[in-house]
Enzyme design. Structure first.
Site, PDB file in Angstrom:
ATOM      1  N   HIS A   1       0.841  -1.196   0.000  1.00 30.08           N
ATOM      2  CA  HIS A   1       0.000   0.000   0.000  1.00 30.08           C
ATOM      3  C   HIS A   1       0.874   1.243   0.000  1.00 30.08           C
ATOM      4  O   HIS A   1       2.052   1.192   0.333  1.00 30.08           O
ATOM      5  CB  HIS A   1      -0.914   0.011   1.228  1.00 30.08           C
TER       6      HIS A   1
ATOM      7  N   CYS B   1      14.388  25.822 -15.538  1.00 30.05           N
ATOM      8  CA  CYS B   1      14.071  24.872 -14.467  1.00 30.05           C
ATOM      9  C   CYS B   1      15.324  24.066 -14.157  1.00 30.05           C
ATOM     10  O   CYS B   1      15.957  23.504 -15.061  1.00 30.05           O
ATOM     11  CB  CYS B   1      12.927  23.962 -14.912  1.00 30.05           C
TER      12      CYS B   1
ATOM     13  N   PHE C   1      24.301  11.082  13.138  1.00 33.29           N
ATOM     14  CA  PHE C   1      24.949  12.019  12.219  1.00 33.29           C
ATOM     15  C   PHE C   1      23.953  12.590  11.214  1.00 33.29           C
ATOM     16  O   PHE C   1      23.897  13.795  10.987  1.00 33.29           O
ATOM     17  CB  PHE C   1      26.111  11.354  11.481  1.00 33.29           C
TER      18      PHE C   1
END
Lengths: 334, 334
Positions: free
Chosen positions: A167, A197, A309
């Site tokens: 799902h 873009c 980290f």
């Protein structure tokens, strides 16, 4: 009833959803909510009564809602982080901002088949899942209180899945999520500087070099990103500029189904069926024509726990150069 | 040899550290690197030969480096993500930026005791660990190529630990990490608006309300933050303004050792010895007097895997209101 709270220092929001859990005193005895063996799977065909009533389903002609006969089924999450029924209210208290938990939290069930991983479904079935994403985003975007729909998939326990049956989920929020807001800012800055873009530029550069391209078709390209966070992290992008996933055409979805199935199958072969997430990155609601944004899908296999980290820095340590991963994935027959 | 790469859209850097792993083709057969049963622990007393030579150790008078007789030991990570020996070089290639993997990656071993969790150590021992952090940060900050040292602890497999023997790590980077950069920006904006440190304001507001305070002493306060990401997320802050951890006085470290031991013990009782991370948030190198930043320690218990929603949004879903968690933790005798 849940609540959205903003961190007073950074732009991080947290959804406090107390109904999803027990009291603090229950924590020590709480066990992870793995499925009880033998318990009925609420996503199986014939078990529709175990879920809230469906929002959308692709069904055999004549089959009744909330009964058998479906191929893809979208239902509200039984323990929703946000609810569409809440009124949108904002409060401030000194440094602290909060908002009522308005939004939506839905589950998109892949198919009636309990055991199949998405890459084992047919392309037609995957296309239906992708169509359900589009339909739900388009529908929710009409709610003027909401700003964004995040569609994601958790596959396997290490990727946060609590149910085995395949799902995806969709969470719609009254705020543009921080990760998306930062992407939009980076894209806007590039567009202001260049008039282009950044994803279109990246696709051009990747196609010229070829080193990180796994595969391309007429409509889409699959790459290992230059700054991959994880081994075999894979991005699928439309080759033609398009900001919003909900503007995809039927041919785009068919091509995406084929590409996604192929990439998940190759990653599955490379990493021996890994746990993974994928996240659909798309424009905020009601901004389908942004010149600077470009929808795409990011697939991130999860092999190890995220550690201090990564949490503390926002940086990642990746042992596998994406060029090597791309060469390896190109060599796999899917 | 590792390399730092910047994502072309957002400010995320990734450390590509190929030496830490095998070739892509080995992935399918690779198993997680859990310790081999019966193998010697490189952090045990007497096993010093299994680690690279020590950088710092608190030792009994007369004991020799890289032999027994230490109480806290700092060593280079055997599989370092970054190395101090590299020259710092930057390259750009179209959209993409990269940098040589300059930095440091060190391990701070809690004590010779293989089995003790940090909260089970004495306050004196914890104070030595905290002093080692300070000493290493101060030393590394002299390297003009480096900008930051992130000190963190992974405790338990779900928090990313691969060795059982208690330890922290330090990763020093030539860039201020994204999470820290965003905190600094938020703090600077608040300071420009108000002339005050946002953490100082937050401490005032929390002390007035009291609802999220777990404990305070003369020097420090421990709270559940307003927008807690996780159940029982706990922040420890100095009550007096201080930007940089390396400026702490001996009395601060003694107070922090006591507060940290107490908080870890309470969280351990509340959540039945959870896996957890903590991260030290401190000022970038060579900026100890920032008026707008405030060092602190963030403890984040990890009970469930981080899932697609958190990765895709930067938002978190938390089932436990921090007010309830604070009340519960206040009621625990540590």
């Amino acid at each position: 009833m849940s609540e959205l709270r903003k961190d007073p220092i950074v732009r991080r929001w947290v959804i406090l959803a107390p109904s999803r859990n027990q009291r603090p005193s229950d924590f020590a005895k709480a066990t992870p909510t793995l499925p009880v063996p033998g318990a009925p799977c609420p996503f199986d065909m014939g078990n529709e009564r175990y879920t809230p009533p469906e929002i959308l389903a692709y069904r055999e002609p004549g089959s009744a809602p909330n009964g058998p006969g479906w191929t893809v089924r979208v239902i509200p999450n039984k323990f929703p982080a946000l609810r569409v029924e809440e009124p949108l209210e904002r409060h401030a208290e000194g440094l602290f901002e909060r908002m009522t938990g308005v939004g939506a939290h839905e589950v998109i069930v892949d198919s009636p088949d309990h055991d199949k991983e998405l890459s084992e479904q047919s392309e037609e079935q995957i296309e239906k899942v992708l169509r359900a994403y589009r339909e739900r985003i388009a529908d929710l975007s009409r709610d003027q209180r909401l700003r964004y729909a995040l569609v994601f998939r958790n596959h396997g326990e290490r990727a946060g899945a609590s149910l085995v049956h395949g799902h995806s989920q969709l969470i719609a929020t009254p705020i543009v999520p921080q990760v998306v807001a930062e992407e939009l800012e980076g894209c806007r800055a590039h567009h202001e500087r260049t008039g282009r873009c950044v994803y279109c530029d990246m696709i051009d550069q990747e196609r010229r070099s070829g080193a990180r391209v796994v595969r391309e078709c007429d409509r889409l390209i699959a790459i290992q990103p230059f700054a991959a966070r994880y081994p075999f992290e894979t991005w699928i992008l439309p080759r033609r500029h398009a900001a919003a996933y909900e503007t995809t055409e039927p041919e785009d979805l068919a091509a995406l189904a084929s590409m996604l199935r192929d990439m998940l199958a190759r990653i599955g072969r490379a990493l021996n069926r890994p746990h993974y997430n994928y996240v659909l990155h798309t424009a905020p609601f009601r901004e389908p024509d942004l010149a600077h944004y470009h929808w795409h899908l990011e697939i991130t296999p999860q092999r190890t726990a995220t550690a201090g980290f990564e949490w503390g820095s926002g940086f990642f340590i990746n042992p596998t150069p994406p060029e090597e991963a791309a060469a390896y994935l190109r060599g796999i027959r899917s």
